[in-house]
Design an enzyme around this catalytic site. Structure first.
Site, mmCIF file in Angstrom:
data_model
loop_
_atom_site.group_PDB
_atom_site.id
_atom_site.type_symbol
_atom_site.label_atom_id
_atom_site.label_comp_id
_atom_site.label_asym_id
_atom_site.label_seq_id
_atom_site.Cartn_x
_atom_site.Cartn_y
_atom_site.Cartn_z
ATOM 1 N N LYS A 30 0.844 -1.204 0.000
ATOM 2 C CA LYS A 30 0.000 0.000 0.000
ATOM 3 C C LYS A 30 0.876 1.249 0.000
ATOM 4 C CE LYS A 30 -1.724 1.569 4.010
ATOM 5 N NZ LYS A 30 -1.378 2.977 4.299
ATOM 6 N N ASN A 31 1.904 1.253 0.850
ATOM 7 C CA ASN A 31 2.700 2.470 1.014
ATOM 8 C C ASN A 31 3.725 2.691 -0.087
ATOM 9 O OD1 ASN A 31 1.138 2.932 3.205
ATOM 10 N ND2 ASN A 31 2.677 2.341 4.714
ATOM 11 N N CYS A 146 -4.974 12.306 12.823
ATOM 12 C CA CYS A 146 -5.734 11.055 12.825
ATOM 13 C C CYS A 146 -5.515 10.416 14.200
ATOM 14 C CB CYS A 146 -5.248 10.148 11.707
ATOM 15 S SG CYS A 146 -3.542 9.707 11.915
ATOM 16 N N ARG A 151 -0.435 15.036 12.220
ATOM 17 C CA ARG A 151 0.511 14.615 11.185
ATOM 18 C C ARG A 151 0.727 15.772 10.204
ATOM 19 N NH1 ARG A 151 -1.347 8.820 9.318
ATOM 20 N NH2 ARG A 151 0.710 8.740 8.342
ATOM 21 N N ASP A 334 4.617 0.629 11.854
ATOM 22 C CA ASP A 334 3.394 0.021 11.319
ATOM 23 C C ASP A 334 3.217 -1.428 11.755
ATOM 24 O OD1 ASP A 334 3.480 1.753 8.101
ATOM 25 O OD2 ASP A 334 2.902 2.369 10.124
ATOM 26 N N ARG A 426 -8.666 -0.372 4.443
ATOM 27 C CA ARG A 426 -7.772 0.601 3.813
ATOM 28 C C ARG A 426 -6.460 -0.050 3.393
ATOM 29 N NH1 ARG A 426 -7.232 6.211 6.924
ATOM 30 N NH2 ARG A 426 -5.846 6.430 5.130
HETATM 31 C C1 EPZ Z 1 4.155 6.924 6.015
HETATM 32 O O1 EPZ Z 1 3.397 7.971 6.568
HETATM 33 C C2 EPZ Z 1 3.228 5.719 5.957
HETATM 34 N N1 EPZ Z 1 2.085 6.019 5.101
HETATM 35 C C3 EPZ Z 1 2.750 5.373 7.365
HETATM 36 O O2 EPZ Z 1 1.963 4.181 7.261
HETATM 37 C C4 EPZ Z 1 3.972 5.067 8.228
HETATM 38 O O3 EPZ Z 1 3.557 4.815 9.544
HETATM 39 C C5 EPZ Z 1 4.929 6.277 8.214
HETATM 40 O O4 EPZ Z 1 5.281 6.591 6.855
HETATM 41 C C6 EPZ Z 1 6.212 5.994 8.988
HETATM 42 O O5 EPZ Z 1 6.841 4.871 8.443
HETATM 43 C C7 EPZ Z 1 2.263 5.979 3.761
HETATM 44 O O6 EPZ Z 1 3.345 5.725 3.268
HETATM 45 C C8 EPZ Z 1 1.042 6.268 2.926
HETATM 46 P P1 EPZ Z 1 6.267 10.347 8.047
HETATM 47 P P2 EPZ Z 1 3.978 9.499 6.564
HETATM 48 O O7 EPZ Z 1 6.171 11.561 7.202
HETATM 49 O O8 EPZ Z 1 4.664 9.768 5.299
HETATM 50 C C9 EPZ Z 1 6.130 13.575 11.486
HETATM 51 C C10 EPZ Z 1 0.139 2.768 7.646
HETATM 52 O O9 EPZ Z 1 -0.325 2.241 8.666
HETATM 53 N N2 EPZ Z 1 6.176 14.550 10.382
HETATM 54 O O10 EPZ Z 1 7.488 9.498 7.982
HETATM 55 O O11 EPZ Z 1 2.867 10.389 6.974
HETATM 56 C C11 EPZ Z 1 4.784 12.856 11.504
HETATM 57 O O12 EPZ Z 1 3.831 13.622 12.211
HETATM 58 C C12 EPZ Z 1 0.584 4.222 7.680
HETATM 59 O O13 EPZ Z 1 0.280 2.180 6.541
HETATM 60 C C13 EPZ Z 1 6.286 15.902 10.676
HETATM 61 O O14 EPZ Z 1 6.341 16.296 11.842
HETATM 62 O O15 EPZ Z 1 5.033 9.394 7.758
HETATM 63 C C14 EPZ Z 1 5.109 11.561 12.203
HETATM 64 O O16 EPZ Z 1 5.115 11.761 13.602
HETATM 65 C C15 EPZ Z 1 0.365 4.859 9.043
HETATM 66 N N3 EPZ Z 1 6.314 16.807 9.659
HETATM 67 C C16 EPZ Z 1 6.534 11.268 11.733
HETATM 68 O O17 EPZ Z 1 7.068 12.527 11.262
HETATM 69 C C17 EPZ Z 1 6.260 16.420 8.346
HETATM 70 O O18 EPZ Z 1 6.326 17.294 7.446
HETATM 71 C C18 EPZ Z 1 6.615 10.238 10.619
HETATM 72 O O19 EPZ Z 1 5.931 10.780 9.554
HETATM 73 C C19 EPZ Z 1 6.153 15.039 8.065
HETATM 74 C C20 EPZ Z 1 6.115 14.117 9.096
#
Ligand code: EPZ
Length: 450
Positions: A30-31, A146, A151, A334, A426
């Site tokens: 998915k990701n 969420c 996020r 995850d 999802r």
């Molecule tokens: C991706 O989300 C995945 N989703 C998530 O999977 C996964 O948990 C996450 O990466 C971490 O591996 C998809 O790929 C669609 P991040 P993403 O940006 O890109 C903070 C699932 O269950 N952050 O690495 O949103 C953020 O708040 C989902 O399949 C900022 O502060 O993750 C979080 O605490 C859930 N500012 C952390 O970094 C930003 O601009 C990780 O976020 C971006 C992120």
């Protein structure tokens, strides 16, 4: 017409205590699928073809979003060259599919992502980079928080500003404008998966070379790099957590295969471990979940690893352990809920620290209702293993929490009913069918029988 799976039943009933056995094939990730689908927006009058795309709600939402922007999305048989389906046509093969998808992108697309779809799925923010790069403007409602924490996308926006974009936020909508993005050296304060992906796609059409440092190292990033490469973008990921992208005038039609879903695969391996069965998951890349295999070995699980398959075997009761979720190659956030479910039955006291998201333990109360003994201290779960869980009516609070509750139900005595399955659809293609194929007594309860 939406291609939504929202018509799927919202409650799963599980008769626990049966050791699972058999073989399931991992779905496409998915990701990985979501960012590479968004990458099609870099094209103008060309086509992106993807193989092994999973049939998931989030994939359908992203397809809906692309269609709203003007992209024709073909799926299944239609994508294999027979009569093209009209934009918005339903997926021609609902249910388990390892499908091909084709994205036919016009010269002009809309630059405004509709709020309803962005609110539905945070990954909608991945259209920002490609829209800005290909057309010089984009309007994106800020994705909501969420159940696993707020996020933000501040790292995405900071990088785009460094590349020359003008960003304004008015009434919760991000308005981005850039006549020409310029290649830059960008350092990510955190190896954010989404920020890495958005900036890679923006860099593809920027003027000059972009070097992004401290990038996310998840395998899904390599999959996106392969798609951009197939579209003619010179891109190189260096071992130091840095990616170099030489911007091009325009990209050309590309094609690529979506990698296997490491999180879904490990969910089924844990189902085998927790029920004391023998489960094989095929079409996987074991190197994508080394951290999970290392923790399973530490806990005393028995398994064998082959080139593209892993089998878990019955073993003694798991031993307790400590772990901390980290960006790849650390233990993936995850898989944190699913691992906590497994450790709730281990001998001894385990400690699981969540370092990526602020609040990813909401499901612990639901597991405790099934007899688990989990206490949350700040961002750490303290899990005192119990010998048995018992069935209960529980609710999924997010995608991976739902998976954890299903795993718990498979091991619990009696019946468990998992509500709010809408979260699970999802990210888990046909999970009821896959579990039944492993001998699991799993049924979906239609709405009117609830
Ligand atoms: C991706 O989300 C995945 N989703 C998530 O999977 C996964 O948990 C996450 O990466 C971490 O591996 C998809 O790929 C669609 P991040 P993403 O940006 O890109 C903070 C699932 O269950 N952050 O690495 O949103 C953020 O708040 C989902 O399949 C900022 O502060 O993750 C979080 O605490 C859930 N500012 C952390 O970094 C930003 O601009 C990780 O976020 C971006 C992120």
């Amino acid at each position: 017409m939406s291609d939504s799976l929202s018509g799927m039943p919202n409650v799963m009933s599980i008769e626990g205590g049966i050791p699972l056995s058999g073989t399931v094939r991992a779905q496409g990730a998915k990701n990985a699928a979501l960012p590479v689908m968004a990458a099609c927006l870099l094209l103008k009058g060309q086509t992106l073809t993807l193989e092994n795309v999973p049939d998931l709600q989030d994939v359908r939402t992203m397809a809906d979003l692309l269609k709203t922007l003007g992209v024709t999305v073909e799926t299944g048989t239609a994508a294999s060259g027979t009569t093209p389906s009209a934009p918005g046509a339903a997926l021609s093969h609902p249910g388990p599919s390892h499908g091909q998808m084709r994205f036919i992108v016009p010269e002009e697309v809309s630059s405004e992502a509709p709020e309803a779809l962005v609110r539905k799925m945070r990954a909608s923010s991945l259209v920002l980079g490609p829209l800005l790069a290909r057309g010089g403007q984009a309007a994106l409602p800020l994705p909501g928080g969420c159940s696993i924490g707020s996020r933000p996308i501040d790292l995405h926006l900071k990088g785009l500003v460094q590349m020359g974009a003008k960003i304004e936020i008015r009434s919760g909508v991000v308005y981005a404008q850039a006549d020409q993005l310029r290649g830059r050296r960008i350092y990510l304060d955190f190896p954010s998966v989404g920020a890495t992906e958005n900036l890679m796609m923006a860099a593809a059409l920027a003027h000059g070379e972009t070097i992004i440092e401290n990038i996310a190292r998840e395998p899904e990033i390599d999959n996106l790099a392969a798609v951009l490469g197939s579209m003619g973008v010179p891109i190189e990921i260096e071992g130091t957590g840095c990616v170099r992208i030489k911007g091009v005038e325009e990209v050309h039609s590309g094609s690529e295969r979506v990698i296997p879903d490491r999180i879904e695969a490990c969910t089924y391996l844990l189902a085998g471990v927790m029920t004391g069965g023998q489960v094989t998951v095929t079409d996987v890349i074991p190197a994508h979940f080394d951290s999970m295999l290392a923790k399973l070995e530490e806990a005393g699980a028995r398994f064998s690893v082959r080139r593209d398959a892993v089998t878990v075997f019955p073993a003694q009761r798991l031993q307790s352990l400590s772990l901390k979720t980290m960006p790849f190659p650390g233990f993936p956030t995850d898989l944190q809920p699913q691992m906590v479910a497994a450790l709730s039955l281990a001998g001894g006291v385990s400690m699981v620290e969540e370092s990526v998201f602020q609040a990813r333990f909401l499901y612990a109360d639901e597991l405790n209702r099934m007899g688990a003994n989990i206490r949350i201290r700040g961002n750490t779960a303290v899990i005192s293993g119990v010998s048995q869980l018992h069935g209960a009516d529980v609710r999924a609070t997010d995608l991976r929490a739902g998976a954890a509750l299903i795993l718990a139900g498979l091991t619990a005595t009696g019946q468990t009913r998992v509500g709010d399955m809408i979260h699970v659809w999802r990210g888990y293609e046909a999970i009821d069918e896959k579990l039944r194929s492993l001998g699991g007594r799993v049924e979906l309860i239609p709405e009117d029988e609830k």
